[in-house]
Design a protein around this motif. Structure first.
Motif, short mmCIF file in Angstrom:
data_model
loop_
_atom_site.label_atom_id
_atom_site.label_comp_id
_atom_site.label_asym_id
_atom_site.label_seq_id
_atom_site.Cartn_x
_atom_site.Cartn_y
_atom_site.Cartn_z
N PHE A 46 0.59 -10.55 18.56
CA PHE A 46 1.55 -11.34 19.30
C PHE A 46 1.24 -12.59 18.82
CE2 PHE A 46 0.94 -7.35 21.53
CZ PHE A 46 1.91 -7.21 22.32
N GLY A 47 2.50 -13.42 18.95
CA GLY A 47 2.27 -15.00 18.68
C GLY A 47 2.48 -15.40 17.13
N GLN A 48 3.35 -14.96 16.77
CA GLN A 48 3.65 -15.36 15.22
C GLN A 48 4.17 -16.73 15.23
OE1 GLN A 48 2.26 -13.60 12.71
NE2 GLN A 48 1.66 -12.03 14.39
N PRO A 49 3.84 -17.60 14.21
CA PRO A 49 4.26 -19.07 14.21
C PRO A 49 5.99 -18.71 13.95
CG PRO A 49 2.62 -18.69 12.69
CD PRO A 49 2.85 -17.48 13.29
N THR A 50 6.89 -19.29 14.69
CA THR A 50 8.33 -19.29 14.55
C THR A 50 8.88 -20.79 14.54
OG1 THR A 50 8.89 -18.95 16.73
CG2 THR A 50 8.14 -17.14 15.78
N SER A 51 10.16 -20.69 14.79
CA SER A 51 11.00 -22.10 14.91
C SER A 51 10.66 -22.45 16.43
CB SER A 51 12.03 -22.15 14.38
OG SER A 51 12.99 -21.02 15.09
N GLY A 52 10.78 -21.51 17.44
CA GLY A 52 10.44 -22.02 18.83
C GLY A 52 9.20 -22.00 19.11
N HIS A 53 9.16 -22.11 20.66
CA HIS A 53 7.93 -22.15 21.25
C HIS A 53 7.12 -20.69 21.39
CE1 HIS A 53 4.69 -23.31 24.18
NE2 HIS A 53 5.07 -22.32 24.95
N ASP A 54 6.05 -20.51 20.74
CA ASP A 54 5.39 -19.24 20.91
C ASP A 54 3.91 -19.42 21.35
OD1 ASP A 54 7.50 -17.60 20.11
OD2 ASP A 54 7.14 -18.18 18.09
N GLU A 55 3.42 -18.95 22.40
CA GLU A 55 1.74 -18.93 22.71
C GLU A 55 1.44 -17.84 22.13
OE1 GLU A 55 0.78 -19.91 26.75
OE2 GLU A 55 2.62 -21.11 27.09
N GLY A 56 1.57 -16.69 22.39
CA GLY A 56 1.02 -15.42 21.62
C GLY A 56 -0.59 -15.26 22.27
N HIS A 57 -0.77 -15.60 23.39
CA HIS A 57 -2.14 -14.96 23.80
C HIS A 57 -2.04 -13.50 24.06
CE1 HIS A 57 -2.64 -19.00 24.65
NE2 HIS A 57 -2.38 -19.16 25.62
N ALA A 58 -3.17 -12.85 23.63
CA ALA A 58 -3.34 -11.49 23.54
C ALA A 58 -3.56 -11.29 25.44
CB ALA A 58 -4.60 -11.05 22.97
N ILE A 59 -4.40 -11.86 25.98
CA ILE A 59 -4.61 -11.61 27.36
C ILE A 59 -4.72 -13.07 28.21
CG2 ILE A 59 -6.21 -10.74 29.04
CD1 ILE A 59 -7.31 -9.19 26.96
N TYR A 60 -4.07 -12.96 28.93
CA TYR A 60 -3.93 -14.24 29.88
C TYR A 60 -4.07 -13.80 31.54
CZ TYR A 60 -2.69 -18.32 32.37
OH TYR A 60 -2.68 -19.62 33.45
N PHE A 61 -5.18 -13.92 32.14
CA PHE A 61 -5.25 -13.58 33.40
C PHE A 61 -5.75 -14.75 34.40
CE2 PHE A 61 -6.81 -8.93 32.30
CZ PHE A 61 -5.43 -8.52 32.23
N ASN A 62 -5.07 -14.77 35.46
CA ASN A 62 -5.56 -15.50 36.62
C ASN A 62 -6.29 -14.78 37.46
OD1 ASN A 62 -5.92 -17.26 38.76
ND2 ASN A 62 -3.80 -18.28 38.77
N VAL A 63 -7.68 -14.90 37.40
CA VAL A 63 -8.42 -13.88 38.17
C VAL A 63 -8.92 -14.13 39.60
CG1 VAL A 63 -9.41 -12.98 36.01
CG2 VAL A 63 -10.69 -14.83 36.99
N LEU A 64 -9.21 -13.12 40.30
CA LEU A 64 -9.55 -13.65 41.77
C LEU A 64 -10.83 -12.83 42.10
CD1 LEU A 64 -6.42 -13.39 44.10
CD2 LEU A 64 -7.56 -15.37 43.00
N GLY A 65 -11.35 -11.79 41.15
CA GLY A 65 -12.37 -11.05 41.26
C GLY A 65 -12.77 -10.47 39.92
N SER A 66 -13.75 -9.62 39.78
CA SER A 66 -14.35 -9.02 38.61
C SER A 66 -13.37 -8.34 37.62
CB SER A 66 -15.20 -7.82 39.06
OG SER A 66 -16.09 -8.23 40.01
N LEU A 67 -13.84 -8.73 36.36
CA LEU A 67 -13.08 -8.29 35.10
C LEU A 67 -14.04 -7.73 34.26
CD1 LEU A 67 -10.52 -8.27 33.41
CD2 LEU A 67 -11.33 -10.59 32.48
N ALA A 68 -13.88 -6.69 33.73
CA ALA A 68 -14.57 -5.93 32.68
C ALA A 68 -13.90 -5.98 31.55
CB ALA A 68 -15.55 -4.98 33.13
N ILE A 69 -14.21 -6.04 30.17
CA ILE A 69 -13.47 -5.69 28.92
C ILE A 69 -14.60 -5.12 28.02
CG2 ILE A 69 -12.42 -6.59 26.97
CD1 ILE A 69 -11.44 -9.02 28.63
#
Length: 186
Positions: A46-69
């Motif tokens: 995800f998120g290869q450099p291009t001529s436009g705007h690319d973020e390319g985050h693998a995971i973006y979470f707004n968390v309210l509770g527990s997270l396990a990876i």
């Protein structure tokens, strides 16, 4: 809130040549996440450099509770491998610390953050208010032929409180009008 999301034994991948310019923004983006588990998940491309705007985050979470990876491999994404935030302005919950614990175990973050448009750390956790456990985690950049524009990667591990602001995008932990006796909760 999204309670109890569990993703197990999955691959999220963008294969070269499958989308114009390789333009792909995020593998996973979620808000109001509670009791979330990623187990044996691979995210790449995800998120290869291009001529436009690319973020390319693998995971973006707004968390309210527990997270396990657990037992996961996040690699070769242009933006951050993992970005966790607690931003009330992106949430249905009010301001306050997230509950539970962020646990990352036996997980590898390799060669993320190479997109010069919006590069970032391999792992960024912006003051969610939770305990954080990292155990058997590997974070690497610059160990293969991944091209980092301008010779820079966004960094390895970032854990910090999000900067306070004076508008609707203020951090959860700081009131807009700060009382004299206010103490930062970190």
């Amino acid at each position: 809130p999204y309670r109890g999301t569990r993703i197990t034994n999955c691959v999220l991948r963008v294969d070269p040549g499958t989308v114009p310019e390789g333009k792909s923004y995020w593998a996973m983006r979620g808000y109001d996440m509670l009791d979330t588990v990623l187990d044996r998940v691979e995210i790449t491309g995800f998120g290869q450099p291009t001529s436009g705007h690319d973020e390319g985050h693998a995971i973006y979470f707004n968390v309210l509770g527990s997270l396990a990876i657990v037992d996961s491999f996040i690699h070769h994404n242009g933006g951050q491998g993992l970005q966790l935030v607690n931003r009330p302005y992106e949430s249905n919950a009010g301001p306050g610390p997230a509950t539970g614990t962020i646990t990352i175990r036996q997980t590898w973050f390799h060669e993320n953050g190479f997109n010069p448009d919006r590069a970032g750390s391999q792992v960024s956790i912006f003051g969610t208010g939770q305990d954080i456990i990292l155990e058997s985690v590997e974070i690497l950049a610059g160990h293969d032929n991944t091209k980092y524009e301008q010779g820079r990667s966004g960094g390895g591990l970032l854990i910090e409180a999000e900067a306070p602001r004076t508008d609707k995008h203020n951090a959860w932990w700081r009131p807009l009008k700060v009382p004299d006796d206010y103490e930062i909760p970190f």
